[in-house]
Design a protein around this motif. Structure first.
Motif, PDB file in Angstrom:
ATOM      1  N   VAL A 207      44.180  45.527  36.118  1.00  9.50           N
ATOM      2  CA  VAL A 207      44.949  44.343  35.724  1.00  9.50           C
ATOM      3  C   VAL A 207      44.071  43.503  34.807  1.00  9.50           C
ATOM      4  N   PRO A 208      44.545  43.198  33.584  1.00 12.27           N
ATOM      5  CA  PRO A 208      43.718  42.436  32.635  1.00 12.27           C
ATOM      6  C   PRO A 208      43.626  40.966  33.028  1.00 12.27           C
TER       7      PRO A 208
ATOM      8  N   ARG B  23      37.484  36.982  33.533  1.00  7.92           N
ATOM      9  CA  ARG B  23      36.314  37.339  34.337  1.00  7.92           C
ATOM     10  C   ARG B  23      36.138  36.433  35.538  1.00  7.92           C
ATOM     11  N   ARG B  24      36.532  35.173  35.406  1.00  4.64           N
ATOM     12  CA  ARG B  24      36.298  34.244  36.522  1.00  4.64           C
ATOM     13  C   ARG B  24      37.126  34.633  37.747  1.00  4.64           C
ATOM     14  N   LEU B  25      38.245  35.332  37.532  1.00  4.16           N
ATOM     15  CA  LEU B  25      39.058  35.773  38.659  1.00  4.16           C
ATOM     16  C   LEU B  25      38.581  37.111  39.209  1.00  4.16           C
TER      17      LEU B  25
ATOM     18  N   TRP C 211      52.810  41.787  38.208  1.00  2.00           N
ATOM     19  CA  TRP C 211      53.942  40.873  38.006  1.00  2.00           C
ATOM     20  C   TRP C 211      53.548  39.443  38.344  1.00  2.00           C
ATOM     21  N   VAL C 212      52.848  39.246  39.465  1.00  2.00           N
ATOM     22  CA  VAL C 212      52.406  37.899  39.853  1.00  2.00           C
ATOM     23  C   VAL C 212      51.464  37.321  38.806  1.00  2.00           C
TER      24      VAL C 212
ATOM     25  N   VAL D  58      48.160  34.279  34.259  1.00  2.12           N
ATOM     26  CA  VAL D  58      46.709  34.470  34.359  1.00  2.12           C
ATOM     27  C   VAL D  58      46.284  35.797  33.747  1.00  2.12           C
ATOM     28  N   ALA D  59      47.231  36.672  33.415  1.00  2.00           N
ATOM     29  CA  ALA D  59      46.897  37.951  32.800  1.00  2.00           C
ATOM     30  C   ALA D  59      46.519  37.732  31.340  1.00  2.00           C
TER      31      ALA D  59
END
Length: 501
Positions: free
Chosen positions: A145-146, A149-151, A385-386, A392-393
């Protein structure tokens, strides 16, 4: 009971068939966006006593093998994690693995006792076992999932470190030591083991990097074995010194994976293969350990209720508390809450009270098993999807690409490495004068340790290393042309220096 060669033959036959089916299942699960562990668990259930009839009920063996598999999975996670990607969010990752775990354990224990009707011991075990995210699930799903980096960095750091405090807590509660020593003593022991494990991992990782950087081993295949052995050494030493072996192995692997080691790509590929084998064996074994006949409507109801409480209450509260003071936006915190994949780790942790003979442990195992299956089916496929809904993607977010997974394979191309020796007549030739076959090109020149993107007028020198991309059908012609220029220079063809001369 004896174990002879005939039994070994049967084990090897069955093991190879199961492994091949499990490997093929990876492709199937990837197509649906599911963590492959669900298919492995299902395979174990099918192989078990209720379907095919293989009996396996030794909780102590399951506990030991489960820990061994987790060591290999955490080692692979550390070796393949970029320090640069998790460094900015390491503080948040540590907070999620400590403060977040404490909040989640407390909320789930209270909910388990007052809402689900479990006694305090089982409620606390439920809270502890379900509070750790699964490194294998996180690494396999989130890296597709793209995300910024912080996530990804925070989630990977959390999943690598939160096993350590959880396993200490589960062991203390299962053995009865928690009630004897009190909450403060238990908290102090958890903090000590975690800190000592991290420190030990740093020492072993640094020592391993120093040794491997200076070792001249006779075969390249020995380097991955040596690196993995250092990771396991960190775990074993931590366990022997009553520190957290899980923290030690992850930190040691993280240090080694980011060190300048010989054959780094080979080492990471080897660790990835070993981790897949560990996951397959672990999840199939856990499926074997389940007795479907024990699963009742009451068990399913409790599992669903516990999963809802964990997913919609305990996890979000733990994330928001852990992220106090961080610069994360609310939508990013919501995504972190949804992305706390549990996987098989909670099931492994429930084998500890099973092995200790805690009253009600089989029921706890069944509840956690059902909860993991249902809510992994819910959260895993919906993550992309989320991420899109919460915005955020990041499709343009750069991601590390392994050589084996690069687009070269899809277009049937190969990557060649050429070094210009002191006797090569390629010295002084311009890149454009190489006149490589159609489709082939010099993508990079490594000169004096620097990476250079070569223009056509760049003049090659002795000591340069060229990375040449060539279509596979043109590989032979490309290699022959490079040899030709190396022997005859830019005028090779006019001088009569043809391939085979």
């Amino acid at each position: 009971m004896t174990f002879d060669a005939h039994q070994l033959d049967n084990v090897l036959l069955a093991g190879s068939v199961i492994t091949l089916l499990a490997i093929l299942a990876v492709r199937l699960s990837a197509g649906f966006g599911l963590p492959s562990l669900l298919l492995y668990l299902l395979m174990g259930v099918v192989l078990g006593e209720s379907v095919i009839g293989i009996e396996f009920s030794d909780a102590q063996v399951a506990h030991a093998l489960g820990f061994g598999a987790l060591v290999l999975i955490l080692a692979e996670g550390g070796l393949t994690t970029s320090w640069e990607s998790i460094r900015p969010t390491m503080k948040l990752g540590v907070s999620l693995a400590t403060v977040g775990v404490a909040v989640s354990v407390g909320l789930m224990a209270l909910s388990g006792h007052f809402l689900l009707g479990l006694d305090w011991r089982l409620a606390l075990l439920l809270g502890a076992a379900t509070s750790a995210t699964d490194a294998a699930a996180v690494f396999s799903v989130l890296r597709t999932v793209p995300l910024p980096r912080r996530l990804t960095g925070a989630l990977e750091a959390e999943s690598g470190l939160n096993d350590a405090p959880v396993v200490v807590l589960v062991v203390l509660v299962s053995s009865g030591a928690a009630s004897e020593h009190g909450i403060l003593a238990m908290l102090g022991l958890v903090l000590y083991e975690l800190a000592a494990g991290v420190l030990l991992g740093l020492v072993v990782g640094w020592l391993g990097g120093w040794v491997m950087g200076r070792a001249a081993l006779p075969a390249s295949g020995l380097y991955p074995l040596a690196v993995l052995s250092f990771c396991i050494l960190a775990y074993g030493t931590g366990a022997a010194l009553h520190a957290s072996g899980f923290a030690a192995v992850y930190v040691a692997a993280l240090v080694l994976g980011n060190a300048e080691l010989p054959h780094r790509a080979t080492t990471k590929s080897f660790a990835e293969g070993i981790a897949w084998m560990a996951q397959i064996g672990l999840f199939v074994m856990l499926g074997l350990l389940l007795s479907p006949g024990r699963i009742t409507v009451s068990t399913v109801a409790l599992a669903l209720a516990a999963g809802v409480l964990l997913t919609l209450v305990a996890r979000p509260v733990s994330v928001f508390v852990s992220a106090l003071g961080s610069r994360l936006e609310r939508r990013e915190k919501v995504f972190l809450s949804w992305a706390g994949l549990r996987g098989a780790v909670p099931i492994v942790f429930t084998t500890i009270p099973l092995a200790e003979g805690v009253p009600g442990a089989p029921r706890l195992f069944d509840i956690v098993f059902v909860m993991v299956v249902v809510f992994t089916l819910l959260t895993g496929p919906t993550l992309p999807w989320v991420a899109k809904v919460l915005r955020v993607a990041k499709r343009s977010e750069p991601r590390e690409v392994a050589i084996e997974a690069a687009p070269l394979e899809r277009i049937a191309a190969d990557l060649l490495q050429v070094r210009i020796s002191s006797r090569s007549r390629m010295h002084g030739v311009e890149v454009g004068e190489l006149r490589l076959p159609h489709g082939a090109s010099v993508s990079l020149v490594i000169r004096d340790g620097e990476l250079l993107v070569p223009p056509l007028r760049m003049v090659l020198r002795h000591g340069d290393e060229l990375l040449v991309v060539t279509p596979r059908k043109q590989r032979h012609a490309t290699e022959e042309r490079l040899r030709l220029v190396a022997r005859g220079g830019r005028l090779a063809q006019w001088l009569g220096t043809e391939p085979g001369d």
